[in-house]
Scaffold this motif. Structure first.
Motif, PDB file in Angstrom:
ATOM      1  N   ILE A 180       0.419  -1.246   0.168  1.00  0.00           N
ATOM      2  CA  ILE A 180      -0.136   0.077   0.278  1.00  0.00           C
ATOM      3  C   ILE A 180       0.456   1.278   0.093  1.00  0.00           C
ATOM      4  O   ILE A 180       0.461   1.880  -0.266  1.00  0.00           O
ATOM      5  N   ALA A 181       2.118   1.620   0.807  1.00  0.00           N
ATOM      6  CA  ALA A 181       2.790   1.951   1.260  1.00  0.00           C
ATOM      7  C   ALA A 181       3.322   2.595  -0.602  1.00  0.00           C
ATOM      8  O   ALA A 181       3.218   3.626  -1.019  1.00  0.00           O
ATOM      9  N   LEU A 182       3.365   1.901  -1.118  1.00  0.00           N
ATOM     10  CA  LEU A 182       4.856   1.217  -2.608  1.00  0.00           C
ATOM     11  C   LEU A 182       3.410   2.343  -3.505  1.00  0.00           C
ATOM     12  O   LEU A 182       3.968   3.544  -4.110  1.00  0.00           O
ATOM     13  N   ALA A 241       3.361   6.130  -2.668  1.00  0.00           N
ATOM     14  CA  ALA A 241       4.353   6.578  -2.524  1.00  0.00           C
ATOM     15  C   ALA A 241       4.829   6.573  -4.313  1.00  0.00           C
ATOM     16  O   ALA A 241       4.764   8.020  -4.826  1.00  0.00           O
ATOM     17  N   ARG A 242       3.831   6.125  -5.729  1.00  0.00           N
ATOM     18  CA  ARG A 242       3.445   6.563  -6.944  1.00  0.00           C
ATOM     19  C   ARG A 242       2.742   7.036  -6.977  1.00  0.00           C
ATOM     20  O   ARG A 242       3.425   8.500  -7.630  1.00  0.00           O
ATOM     21  N   GLU A 243       1.550   7.509  -6.619  1.00  0.00           N
ATOM     22  CA  GLU A 243       0.534   8.419  -6.275  1.00  0.00           C
ATOM     23  C   GLU A 243       1.362  10.322  -6.154  1.00  0.00           C
ATOM     24  O   GLU A 243       1.335  11.276  -6.663  1.00  0.00           O
ATOM     25  N   VAL A 244       2.028  10.304  -5.098  1.00  0.00           N
ATOM     26  CA  VAL A 244       3.377  11.435  -4.775  1.00  0.00           C
ATOM     27  C   VAL A 244       4.077  11.434  -5.253  1.00  0.00           C
ATOM     28  O   VAL A 244       4.279  12.703  -5.481  1.00  0.00           O
ATOM     29  N   PRO A 287      13.283   3.065  -0.213  1.00  0.00           N
ATOM     30  CA  PRO A 287      13.539   4.974  -0.668  1.00  0.00           C
ATOM     31  C   PRO A 287      12.502   5.170  -2.018  1.00  0.00           C
ATOM     32  O   PRO A 287      11.666   4.327  -2.656  1.00  0.00           O
ATOM     33  N   ALA A 288      12.597   6.231  -2.070  1.00  0.00           N
ATOM     34  CA  ALA A 288      11.252   6.680  -3.284  1.00  0.00           C
ATOM     35  C   ALA A 288      11.555   5.969  -4.975  1.00  0.00           C
ATOM     36  O   ALA A 288      10.733   5.563  -5.232  1.00  0.00           O
TER      37      ALA A 288
END
Length: 80
Positions: free
Chosen positions: A32-34, A37-40, A70-71
């Motif tokens: 879910i975090a990944l 992160a892709r949306e951000v 890491p992003a």
């Protein structure tokens, strides 16, 4: 079910998640975090952000940092 918090680090500061997500495992929270992160990152690129996402930090209900992503790990493989 455990509650995990997905926090975002950009420009040297961290934005803390105050709601959290309920997931069965840390790995589920990571997925879910990944996605988040892709949306951000997409928003950062579209807006030409001067402080793009650096990392996503997953923490426990007690505030313990469980995982830092890491992003660049949210990017598709050819872009890493």
């Amino acid at each position: 079910m455990p509650r995990f918090y997905v926090n975002f680090r950009s420009g040297g500061s961290t934005t803390n998640d105050d709601q959290g997500i309920e997931c069965a495992t840390l790995e589920d929270a990571r997925k879910i975090a990944l996605a988040s992160a892709r949306e951000v990152l997409a928003d950062n690129i579209k807006s030409g952000s001067q402080s793009p996402l650096e990392a996503v930090i997953i923490s426990s209900e007690s505030g313990q940092e469980l995982m830092t992503i890491p992003a660049k790990d949210a990017l598709p493989e050819p872009l890493k």
